[in-house]
Design an enzyme around this catalytic site. Structure first.
Site, PDB file in Angstrom:
ATOM      1  N   ARG A  77       8.009   1.257  -6.885  1.00 36.32           N
ATOM      2  CA  ARG A  77       7.133   1.240  -8.066  1.00 36.32           C
ATOM      3  C   ARG A  77       7.836   1.890  -9.248  1.00 36.32           C
ATOM      4  O   ARG A  77       8.409   2.970  -9.120  1.00 36.32           O
ATOM      5  CB  ARG A  77       5.837   1.984  -7.747  1.00 36.32           C
ATOM      6  N   ARG A 146       1.338  11.038 -12.014  1.00 38.21           N
ATOM      7  CA  ARG A 146       1.626   9.618 -11.862  1.00 38.21           C
ATOM      8  C   ARG A 146       1.811   8.983 -13.240  1.00 38.21           C
ATOM      9  O   ARG A 146       1.740   9.655 -14.265  1.00 38.21           O
ATOM     10  CB  ARG A 146       0.492   8.922 -11.089  1.00 38.21           C
ATOM     11  N   LYS A 218      -1.760  13.853  -5.644  1.00 42.25           N
ATOM     12  CA  LYS A 218      -1.432  13.066  -6.829  1.00 42.25           C
ATOM     13  C   LYS A 218      -2.279  13.494  -8.015  1.00 42.25           C
ATOM     14  O   LYS A 218      -3.393  14.007  -7.857  1.00 42.25           O
ATOM     15  CB  LYS A 218      -1.618  11.577  -6.552  1.00 42.25           C
ATOM     16  N   LYS A 220      -3.420  12.136 -12.003  1.00 45.95           N
ATOM     17  CA  LYS A 220      -3.422  10.978 -12.886  1.00 45.95           C
ATOM     18  C   LYS A 220      -3.919  11.353 -14.275  1.00 45.95           C
ATOM     19  O   LYS A 220      -4.845  12.158 -14.423  1.00 45.95           O
ATOM     20  CB  LYS A 220      -4.292   9.865 -12.288  1.00 45.95           C
ATOM     21  N   CYS A 439      -6.793  -4.754  -5.456  1.00 47.06           N
ATOM     22  CA  CYS A 439      -5.588  -4.089  -4.978  1.00 47.06           C
ATOM     23  C   CYS A 439      -4.820  -5.049  -4.068  1.00 47.06           C
ATOM     24  O   CYS A 439      -5.356  -6.076  -3.643  1.00 47.06           O
ATOM     25  CB  CYS A 439      -5.962  -2.816  -4.220  1.00 47.06           C
ATOM     26  N   CYS A 445      -0.094  -3.225   2.773  1.00 44.25           N
ATOM     27  CA  CYS A 445      -0.629  -1.871   2.666  1.00 44.25           C
ATOM     28  C   CYS A 445      -1.101  -1.385   4.025  1.00 44.25           C
ATOM     29  O   CYS A 445      -1.950  -2.021   4.668  1.00 44.25           O
ATOM     30  CB  CYS A 445      -1.778  -1.815   1.660  1.00 44.25           C
ATOM     31  N   CYS A 484      -9.654  -0.898   1.040  1.00 40.29           N
ATOM     32  CA  CYS A 484     -10.019   0.340   1.732  1.00 40.29           C
ATOM     33  C   CYS A 484     -10.712   1.248   0.723  1.00 40.29           C
ATOM     34  O   CYS A 484     -10.746   0.961  -0.471  1.00 40.29           O
ATOM     35  CB  CYS A 484      -8.774   1.010   2.325  1.00 40.29           C
ATOM     36  N   CYS A 488      -7.853   2.053  -5.246  1.00 39.96           N
ATOM     37  CA  CYS A 488      -6.746   1.853  -6.186  1.00 39.96           C
ATOM     38  C   CYS A 488      -7.094   0.918  -7.337  1.00 39.96           C
ATOM     39  O   CYS A 488      -6.511   1.025  -8.413  1.00 39.96           O
ATOM     40  CB  CYS A 488      -5.517   1.333  -5.438  1.00 39.96           C
TER      41      CYS A 488
END
Length: 571
Positions: A77, A146, A218, A220, A439, A445, A484, A488
């Protein structure tokens, strides 16, 4: 470490022992195995990569006695602040997806790019090439800041948007991890001399912001305007909403503690939209961001990764205590938030005058997937656009692509390139499809329990027909699907959210809205994939019959409430 913590999670131990994200990455890249060790899998995330395997081929892999029993590959990414990318940079990524990937490229929901299907032996080549065109993969994943999102509209001679874009770049620069490990692992030639964009010389203090264990989880951030919350700031750990006076941004209302990852089996986890912290003058933005990050660094939960995001620290402490601690780290007070009303989301789709005599065109890319498949040859079309017109571009938070600086005489040329390659123009998309996203989910994934990207287009086909039959084809509302509960594609603040619960079944959420500042709620659980549209149909009929004038679908659902909707629609 927070006051209540005693035992660190295993990932914290991995970070402690990693020597600033080095670990055994170098050795394992050369060991001949198709996959990495469990500790290295965690560390490589900080460098911008996730280990994956093709779940569609697991039986085949076992039957063929493939080492490890799986066909391993890696997602790489790129972190691209505000989604600003050149034609040269996009061409390099397109080349890589053909040379060493699975022949597709993906625009992410955070304005980045993802390559899939990269074999371990090609990781260094990929990351070096990305850096050679002045992009980077560091901090695209991992327990760090991120990719910094920003409203992507490329208006020229517009002080406000210039300021938004400039601050997103500054935030990205000043919160970048400083470890020389990235440079050493990926960007140094055999002589140890070549330095590229993502690297840097060792610092006397290696990580002045992050420290040796980085953040608990993480982190953001996004920058937007009250009238253009396309960066979805309420879903972020820190969101900035520009306050405009006299045609320029004088400061920002900070919102903090957004986050959408949920573990359904753990009631201690939940989705949360960000709450107000206060107003910050433009010249103090970086100071406050660093203070907030340091509070999360020092007090966020490092024993339970399910509750390690900053949203739980704020929830447990309360907003006032959190603000006081930030002010303590900052060394001064933070003003109360300025009055504002979040009232728009500009997805930049279609043709727009740019403000300097040129134009920009926002291309809707369904679920962000750039590929050539049958008569649909988007990848080839983009190659031609990038080589013949060479426009600067912006990736959007809704997985679109904006072509900037298009001369009036080149508008038809751009349109012709797209249509001659079977690429539908944005104006050919239905409203509901334009405002949908998913996603990647299966097959790559490892967290996915249901389909998402591969099934949403078919679901949109059925939903389009249903809306047209009801005379609601022009209604604008967001539909977001994830395979899930990690969220995302940001399903928890959309008008319609579909979250994979178990194989072939989804939790259906209603009551969010396009502007993104409100959570939705569970309407029905365990809805089979082939019953989703049928489940929505009576709700849409109820909306048509009972809405107030101009009322949006999510606002209607929120006003009526779950119990009343169920009573009316299940009758």
């Amino acid at each position: 470490m927070s006051e209540a913590e005693e035992k660190l999670s295993p990932v914290e131990g991995i970070k402690v022992e990693s020597n600033y994200l080095r670990g055994r990455i170098a050795e394992e890249l050369m060991d001949g195995n198709p996959n990495l060790g469990k500790d290295t899998i965690q560390l490589i995330k900080f460098h911008g990569s996730y280990e994956q395997d093709d779940r569609d081929r697991r039986k085949e892999a076992k039957a063929n006695k493939v080492p490890g029993g799986k066909y391993y590959s890696y997602m790489v990414r790129s972190a691209i602040p505000g989604g600003r990318i050149s034609s040269e940079q996009l061409l390099a990524q397109l080349d890589l997806c053909d040379e060493v990937g699975n022949s597709t490229l993906r625009v992410t929901t955070r304005q980045g790019l993802q390559l899939h299907g990269v074999l371990k032996g090609n990781l260094k080549k990929v990351i070096r090439r990305i850096n050679e065109v002045q992009l980077t993969t560091i901090a695209a994943c991992g327990d760090v800041r991120r990719n910094v999102m920003c409203s992507p509209a490329p208006f020229k001679n517009n002080r406000v948007y210039d300021q938004l874009q400039a601050i997103s770049d500054r935030i990205a620069d000043e919160t970048m991890p400083r470890t020389p490990a990235y440079h050493e692992l990926w960007l140094t030639d055999d002589a140890g001399e070549k330095t590229l964009a993502g690297g840097g010389a060792p610092q006397e203090e290696v990580e002045p912001l992050y420290g040796p264990t980085y953040l608990p989880r993480k982190f953001k951030m996004g920058v937007a305007l009250p009238g253009d919350n396309s960066a979805d700031v309420y879903s972020q750990d820190i969101g900035l909403l520009g306050i405009v006076e006299g045609g320029e941004v004088v400061g920002y209302n900070f919102v903090v503690g957004g986050g959408f990852g949920v573990t359904p089996s753990a009631s201690k986890t939940f989705a949360r939209v960000a709450s107000p912290l206060g107003y910050v003058p433009a010249d103090k933005v970086l100071d406050v961001i660093k203070a907030v990050m340091k509070v999360q660094r020092d007090f966020g939960n490092r024993s339970d990764r399910k509750r390690a995001r900053m949203k739980y620290l704020i929830h447990d402490w309360g907003a006032e205590k959190f603000k006081q601690k930030v002010e303590e780290y900052l060394g001064e007070g933070i003003e109360d938030s300025r009055p504002m009303n979040v009232n728009g989301h500009d997805d930049c789709i279609g043709w727009h005058e740019q403000g300097d005599g040129q134009w920009f065109y926002g291309l809707n890319i369904e679920n962000g997937r750039i590929k050539d498949e049958g008569d649909f040859r988007l990848k080839t079309a983009l190659r031609e656009v990038c080589t013949s017109l060479a426009p600067p571009m912006r990736l959007t938070p809704h997985q679109g692509l904006v072509f900037c600086d298009i001369k009036a005489e080149d508008k038809e040329r751009l349109k012709s390139i797209l249509t001659s390659h079977g690429v539908p123009l944005s104006e050919q998309f239905s409203t509901v499809r334009r405002w949908s996203m998913a996603c990647p989910a299966l097959p790559l994934c490892g967290l996915a329990v249901t389909e998402s990207e591969r099934i949403l287009p078919t679901m949109m086909d059925a939903l389009e027909k249903e809306l047209d039959s009801l005379g609601l084809g022009g209604e604008r509302f967001t539909t977001r699907m994830t395979g899930c509960p990690n969220g995302c594609a940001r399903p928890y603040n959309s008008d319609v959210g579909l979250v994979g619960k178990t194989k072939g079944k989804y939790t259906l959420f209603l009551g969010g809205r396009v502007e993104g500042d409100r959570l939705n709620w569970i309407y029905k659980d365990l809805v089979p994939e082939d019953e989703v549209v049928a489940t929505l149909s009576p709700v849409l009929k109820h909306f048509k019959e009972g809405r107030h004038e101009g009322e949006a679908f999510g606002d209607y659902c929120d006003r009526i409430g779950r119990d009343a909707l169920l009573a009316a629609c299940d009758a």
